[in-house]
Design an enzyme around this catalytic site. Structure first.
Site, mmCIF file in Angstrom:
data_model
loop_
_atom_site.group_PDB
_atom_site.id
_atom_site.type_symbol
_atom_site.label_atom_id
_atom_site.label_comp_id
_atom_site.label_asym_id
_atom_site.label_seq_id
_atom_site.Cartn_x
_atom_site.Cartn_y
_atom_site.Cartn_z
ATOM 1 N N ARG A 187 0.828 -1.541 0.216
ATOM 2 C CA ARG A 187 -0.447 0.202 -0.463
ATOM 3 C C ARG A 187 0.458 1.311 -0.133
ATOM 4 O O ARG A 187 0.670 2.102 0.635
ATOM 5 C CB ARG A 187 -0.804 0.043 1.420
ATOM 6 C CG ARG A 187 -2.144 -1.183 1.359
ATOM 7 C CD ARG A 187 -2.873 -0.967 0.558
ATOM 8 N NE ARG A 187 -2.782 -1.672 -0.274
ATOM 9 C CZ ARG A 187 -2.949 -3.173 -0.876
ATOM 10 N NH1 ARG A 187 -3.838 -3.549 0.281
ATOM 11 N NH2 ARG A 187 -2.008 -3.878 -1.945
ATOM 12 N N SER B 99 -11.133 -0.948 2.605
ATOM 13 C CA SER B 99 -11.252 -0.194 3.709
ATOM 14 C C SER B 99 -10.111 0.973 4.404
ATOM 15 O O SER B 99 -9.671 1.735 3.709
ATOM 16 C CB SER B 99 -9.434 -1.526 3.797
ATOM 17 O OG SER B 99 -9.884 -2.383 3.191
ATOM 18 N N GLU C 43 -5.937 4.165 6.248
ATOM 19 C CA GLU C 43 -5.887 3.484 4.372
ATOM 20 C C GLU C 43 -5.613 5.446 3.664
ATOM 21 O O GLU C 43 -5.266 5.919 2.919
ATOM 22 C CB GLU C 43 -6.321 2.606 3.535
ATOM 23 C CG GLU C 43 -5.312 2.682 1.949
ATOM 24 C CD GLU C 43 -6.003 1.245 1.567
ATOM 25 O OE1 GLU C 43 -6.194 0.107 2.342
ATOM 26 O OE2 GLU C 43 -7.244 1.091 1.207
HETATM 27 C C1 LIG Z 1 -15.158 -0.206 -2.437
HETATM 28 C C2 LIG Z 1 -13.889 0.131 -2.881
HETATM 29 C C3 LIG Z 1 -13.314 -1.069 -2.845
HETATM 30 C C4 LIG Z 1 -12.192 -0.749 -2.390
HETATM 31 N N1 LIG Z 1 -11.647 -1.806 -2.702
HETATM 32 C C5 LIG Z 1 -9.587 -1.798 -2.856
HETATM 33 C C6 LIG Z 1 -9.126 -2.334 -3.105
HETATM 34 O O1 LIG Z 1 -9.167 -3.614 -2.879
HETATM 35 N N2 LIG Z 1 -7.455 -2.212 -2.782
HETATM 36 C C7 LIG Z 1 -6.718 -1.529 -3.042
HETATM 37 O O2 LIG Z 1 -5.590 -0.900 -2.976
HETATM 38 N N3 LIG Z 1 -7.612 -0.092 -2.558
HETATM 39 C C8 LIG Z 1 -8.911 -0.415 -2.416
HETATM 40 N N4 LIG Z 1 -9.954 0.386 -2.887
HETATM 41 C C9 LIG Z 1 -9.141 2.111 -2.509
HETATM 42 C C10 LIG Z 1 -8.869 2.695 -3.891
HETATM 43 O O3 LIG Z 1 -10.026 2.468 -4.826
HETATM 44 C C11 LIG Z 1 -7.796 2.823 -4.527
HETATM 45 O O4 LIG Z 1 -6.478 3.143 -3.647
HETATM 46 C C12 LIG Z 1 -7.774 3.068 -5.811
HETATM 47 O O5 LIG Z 1 -6.636 3.317 -6.645
HETATM 48 C C13 LIG Z 1 -7.752 5.367 -5.715
HETATM 49 O O6 LIG Z 1 -7.560 5.465 -6.975
HETATM 50 P P1 LIG Z 1 -8.661 6.963 -7.375
HETATM 51 O O7 LIG Z 1 -8.862 7.576 -8.700
HETATM 52 O O8 LIG Z 1 -9.775 6.485 -6.802
HETATM 53 O O9 LIG Z 1 -7.574 7.817 -6.079
HETATM 54 P P2 LIG Z 1 -8.279 9.429 -5.521
HETATM 55 O O10 LIG Z 1 -9.160 8.874 -4.117
HETATM 56 O O11 LIG Z 1 -9.056 10.148 -6.324
HETATM 57 O O12 LIG Z 1 -7.185 9.862 -5.139
HETATM 58 C C14 LIG Z 1 -6.282 8.956 -3.859
HETATM 59 C C15 LIG Z 1 -4.738 9.760 -3.944
HETATM 60 O O13 LIG Z 1 -4.277 9.593 -5.260
HETATM 61 C C16 LIG Z 1 -3.839 11.138 -5.805
HETATM 62 N N5 LIG Z 1 -3.875 10.808 -7.066
HETATM 63 C C17 LIG Z 1 -4.858 10.532 -7.625
HETATM 64 N N6 LIG Z 1 -4.512 10.312 -8.673
HETATM 65 C C18 LIG Z 1 -3.514 10.647 -9.504
HETATM 66 C C19 LIG Z 1 -2.897 11.063 -10.610
HETATM 67 N N7 LIG Z 1 -3.150 11.296 -11.664
HETATM 68 N N8 LIG Z 1 -1.091 11.775 -9.977
HETATM 69 C C20 LIG Z 1 -0.580 11.909 -9.042
HETATM 70 N N9 LIG Z 1 -1.703 11.330 -7.330
HETATM 71 C C21 LIG Z 1 -2.931 11.099 -7.903
HETATM 72 C C22 LIG Z 1 -4.152 11.399 -4.482
HETATM 73 O O14 LIG Z 1 -3.753 12.960 -4.817
HETATM 74 C C23 LIG Z 1 -4.981 10.987 -3.533
HETATM 75 O O15 LIG Z 1 -3.251 11.298 -2.506
HETATM 76 C C24 LIG Z 1 -11.133 -0.001 -2.323
HETATM 77 C C25 LIG Z 1 -12.339 1.474 -2.688
HETATM 78 C C26 LIG Z 1 -13.166 1.614 -2.253
HETATM 79 C C27 LIG Z 1 -14.195 3.149 -2.623
#
Ligand SMILES: Cc1cc2nc3c(=O)[nH]c(=O)nc-3n(C[C@H](O)[C@H](O)[C@H](O)COP(=O)(O)OP(=O)(O)OC[C@H]3O[C@@H](n4cnc5c(N)ncnc54)[C@H](O)[C@@H]3O)c2cc1C
Length: 348
Positions: free
Chosen positions: A164, A241, A342
């Site tokens: 992570r 999570s 997380e």
């Molecule tokens: C129902 C649910 C289930 C999930 N299951 C998992 C799982 O099984 N495993 C897991 O690891 N995670 C899981 N997650 C967490 C999440 O989905 C992941 O971490 C996902 O990759 C976040 O991506 P995002 O584009 O939504 O990022 P955001 O939520 O928009 O941003 C998260 C962080 O990443 C940064 N960020 C986003 N995009 C960029 C970019 N292009 N450049 C630089 N920084 C950036 C943001 O600044 C922030 O700090 C889950 C979440 C939910 C709601």
């Protein structure tokens, strides 16, 4: 580039809490990203980069500066050295890419199906699930380096991936804007069949499952745990999570085991966690009085997953944070372990 003002952020997140962005830009090209960076510098606005909003908790006051939503599209495939290389725009929906890879019969991301968010979000915390993580397949990351003011290609090693974690959420947090990610997948490869839940799902199958069947199985299992976003299901109005599985020293583990024994409980063991000396955060939360479905007004614990804090209605970010602190305090009092969240806290 179109700059908007006072844009509500809650609808752009999966937890659906928080206030507005003072300024907001959606960038679909590298040039627009660069323009937005210049705008934030010229006007001295703190910059926050948003992907799919699935791993953030936005404060009730919102973000005082510029929120830059990355919407760069595109999935391109080519062959190199026996691998299928997929160059994917950071703004693409992650699961759309997984679906494409599986349809092309390429292995390496099939167990990561159903994780919400953008492609650009996946390297940030090295997303992982069901025995796979993106660190295994990311070949390189194209990023805008805010320190040097230029676009740069980072190889996988330079990303510093571990559980992570990457440089993007640790040592170099806030430095890079991820523009494109290249994944190296195995054409005609076999699905990863390591995780207990998956093995159980396929127990009794005569033949080994295909990549598509594995992806379907992962999605089915995720849905039973509220880990697959589906409209109207309040158990997935979460940030996934909420706590990381704690990594313990031998001493900490012995103390925990002694406390469990005193309560006639046994700490569950999972091969995937044991290998990294981790204990299940879900177990700690559940055995601290927060069972699945636990409610505290507008916030609570998912009915399907002990680690997900859910917004049951009109929750505010303050409600979520207060509940998070209550859980952390109780786990610390009972088990002597500090749970680390997380999601990323924005504007606090
Ligand atoms: C129902 C649910 C289930 C999930 N299951 C998992 C799982 O099984 N495993 C897991 O690891 N995670 C899981 N997650 C967490 C999440 O989905 C992941 O971490 C996902 O990759 C976040 O991506 P995002 O584009 O939504 O990022 P955001 O939520 O928009 O941003 C998260 C962080 O990443 C940064 N960020 C986003 N995009 C960029 C970019 N292009 N450049 C630089 N920084 C950036 C943001 O600044 C922030 O700090 C889950 C979440 C939910 C709601």
């Amino acid at each position: 580039m179109h700059t908007r003002e006072n844009v509500p952020l809650a609808p752009l997140t999966t937890l659906k809490v928080g206030g507005p962005a003072r300024f907001f830009v959606e960038a679909s090209t590298i040039a627009e990203v660069s323009e937005a960076v210049q705008l934030s510098r010229a006007r001295n606005l703190p910059l926050f980069v948003l992907g799919g909003g699935s791993n953030v908790v936005v404060s009730d006051s919102g973000w005082p500066g510029l929120v830059l939503k990355i919407a760069i599209p595109g999935i391109e495939e080519r062959n190199h050295d026996g691998k299928s290389l997929f160059e994917v725009g950071a703004g693409e929906d992650w699961d759309k890419f997984v679906a494409r890879a599986v349809a092309r019969n390429c292995a390496g991301v099939e167990c990561l199906s159903g994780i919400p968010g953008s492609v650009g979000g996946t390297p940030v915390q090295n997303v992982g699930a069901y025995g796979q993580e993106v660190a295994e397949t990311i070949q390189s990351v194209l990023a805008f380096d805010l320190r040097r003011g230029q676009v740069q290609e980072l190889c996988s090693e330079a990303c510093g991936f571990s559980y992570r974690t990457s440089i993007f959420n640790s040592t170099e947090q806030g430095r890079f804007i991820i523009l494109r990610v290249t994944y190296a997948l195995d054409p005609e490869g076999k699905p990863r069949m390591q995780y207990a839940d998956l093995k159980k799902y396929f127990a009794g199958w005569g033949e080994s499952p295909t990549l598509a069947q594995t992806r379907d199985a992962v999605r089915t299992i995720r849905a039973t745990k509220g880990m697959l976003i589906s409209a109207g299901d309040e158990d997935c109005r979460s940030a996934g999570s909420f706590f990381k599985n704690p990594v313990l020293s031998n001493e900490q583990y012995r103390t925990l085991a002694a406390r469990a024994e005193a309560k006639n409980l046994q700490i569950p063991t999972y091969p995937a966690l044991d290998a990294m000396k981790k204990v299940s955060a879900a177990w700690l939360v559940e055995h601290s009085g927060f069972a699945k479905g636990y409610g505290r007004g507008s916030v609570g614990i998912s009915r399907k997953h002990a680690l997900a804090i859910v917004n049951r209605g009109e929750a505010t970010a303050a409600d979520v944070v207060a509940f998070k602190q209550q859980i952390q305090q109780r786990v610390e009092d009972i088990w002597g372990i500090h749970l680390v969240p997380e999601p990323v806290f924005v504007g606090f």
